[in-house]
Design a protein around this motif. Sequence first.
Motif, short mmCIF file in Angstrom:
data_model
loop_
_atom_site.label_atom_id
_atom_site.label_comp_id
_atom_site.label_asym_id
_atom_site.label_seq_id
_atom_site.Cartn_x
_atom_site.Cartn_y
_atom_site.Cartn_z
N VAL A 152 7.91 9.02 -6.52
CA VAL A 152 6.88 9.83 -5.87
C VAL A 152 7.48 10.39 -4.60
CG1 VAL A 152 4.97 8.49 -6.84
CG2 VAL A 152 5.94 7.83 -4.63
N SER A 153 6.78 11.26 -3.95
CA SER A 153 7.30 11.83 -2.71
C SER A 153 7.40 10.75 -1.64
CB SER A 153 6.39 12.95 -2.21
OG SER A 153 5.15 12.42 -1.74
N GLU A 156 4.11 10.19 0.07
CA GLU A 156 3.13 9.39 -0.67
C GLU A 156 3.54 7.92 -0.70
OE1 GLU A 156 0.63 9.28 -4.86
OE2 GLU A 156 2.26 10.73 -4.61
N SER A 241 -2.59 9.11 -6.24
CA SER A 241 -2.56 10.35 -7.02
C SER A 241 -2.54 10.00 -8.52
CB SER A 241 -1.31 11.16 -6.67
OG SER A 241 -0.14 10.47 -7.11
N GLU A 242 -2.82 11.00 -9.35
CA GLU A 242 -2.77 10.78 -10.79
C GLU A 242 -1.36 10.38 -11.23
OE1 GLU A 242 -4.30 13.86 -13.22
OE2 GLU A 242 -6.21 14.00 -12.16
N LYS A 243 -0.36 10.97 -10.61
CA LYS A 243 1.03 10.63 -10.95
C LYS A 243 1.30 9.16 -10.66
CE LYS A 243 5.86 11.81 -10.04
NZ LYS A 243 6.80 12.67 -9.29
N THR A 244 0.85 8.68 -9.52
CA THR A 244 1.08 7.28 -9.15
C THR A 244 0.35 6.34 -10.11
OG1 THR A 244 1.41 7.81 -6.81
CG2 THR A 244 0.75 5.56 -7.33
N GLY A 246 -0.29 6.92 -13.15
CA GLY A 246 0.50 6.94 -14.38
C GLY A 246 1.73 6.04 -14.27
N LEU A 247 2.37 6.01 -13.10
CA LEU A 247 3.55 5.16 -12.90
C LEU A 247 3.17 3.68 -12.91
CD1 LEU A 247 5.39 7.23 -10.15
CD2 LEU A 247 6.16 6.87 -12.51
N ARG A 250 3.24 2.36 -16.27
CA ARG A 250 4.54 2.36 -16.93
C ARG A 250 5.22 1.02 -16.70
NH1 ARG A 250 9.50 6.06 -14.80
NH2 ARG A 250 11.16 5.10 -16.05
#
Length: 431
Positions: A152-153, A156, A241-244, A246-247, A250
Amino acid sequence: MAGDGPGSVYRGAGRRLGGDMTLREEADAIVRESIRQVLPDEAVARALQGREFGSGKLYVVAVGKAAWQMARTASYILGRRMESGICITKYGHVKGEIGGIRCFEAGHPVPDENSFQATEEVLRLVGNLGVEDTVVFLLSGGGSALFEKPLVSRKELADITDQLLACGADIVEMNTVRKRLSAVKGGRFAENCRPAKVYSVILSDILGDPLDMIASGPAYPDSSTCAQALTIASKYSLELSEKTIGLLNRETPKSLSNVETVVTGSVKNLCRAAAAVCKELGYEPHILTDRLDCQAREAGRFLAAIAKSHQADRKSLAYIAGGETVVLLTGKGKGGRNQELALAAAEGICGLEDTAVFSVGSDGTDGPTDAAGGYCDGRTKQILNRLGVDIYRTLQENDSYEALRKAGGLILTGATGTNVNDVAVLLIRRH
């Protein structure tokens, strides 16, 4: 390693013991030799000497606060057998060039741009290896910040870390989340090395040597799960965030068939080394624990209680406790946990013949002082009383440094170059 100041009564004074040494001199010998056994150089040498790595190419990656020393020893031992390597350590820790190994300095305890760039260099190094190749991975404390490629950034990642800290999450909870936001933590570095083999040599700075926790376990299977990470996010109502999210769903590697791991330096090794030196000096050594985790004052009083229980024994005894105590701050004095432990023991062993307690930090520093730790024996309290120093009030003020300085009880080693927690020793000498 003798004390300083007007109370340096231990240097060259007192009854000579076995090998023509005073009790204080024996204590200093135990400190000196036990720390030597867990220096990065010694630890890496034990792990590499005589080892065969097959016919493939051999690479070295060293990460952590002790990385430079570890890489230098590896370069010396492996010589021309080594293809090339990379060392990542904190600022000010590179002491010179190492043949065949590129050295990088980066941010600690917070990763910075140099951390990310150096990690990218490592990933490029191991990105196209063959099944016959081997990566010697030298890992020490501090690796979590020094070795990082966030998924992630950075903004973030910093925000998530700040949220976890503000909510009171413990280190296990924080790592469970952060491992899933990294391309190298939680066993993922070892996955990046596939199909090459990884020989992981670890200098541990965490009690119990939890291999998936040391530097967040870049080359060790992760014991935490996605379900645990999501539970933590829910528990603390983390804004993600949605990306986080999702991670966090994983999964990290749960097995790594290409990795062999050896812990070559830890508080366990420190305790064993101290026991071996004690035995050479004529003591019967007993390792009480290598996971000491309590208030420093209580640990000191406990060792003093053991000393009183064994005064009638006819043989020389040594009791050893490794770990990391804590200081309860009740004053504004100067000191550290090892000095406080020793001073707390001084009260209980007052008047006991040929009995001493000492405690040191393996890195050579104890709290915000230039001392590694402290030493006391049956005369320490009497010396302090003559100087008008009250042990109880001194401990309440957390001013153990000044008291031990006056009594000649400071242990001064200078920076040692290693960090595998602390060791405390009780000596009861008999003839």
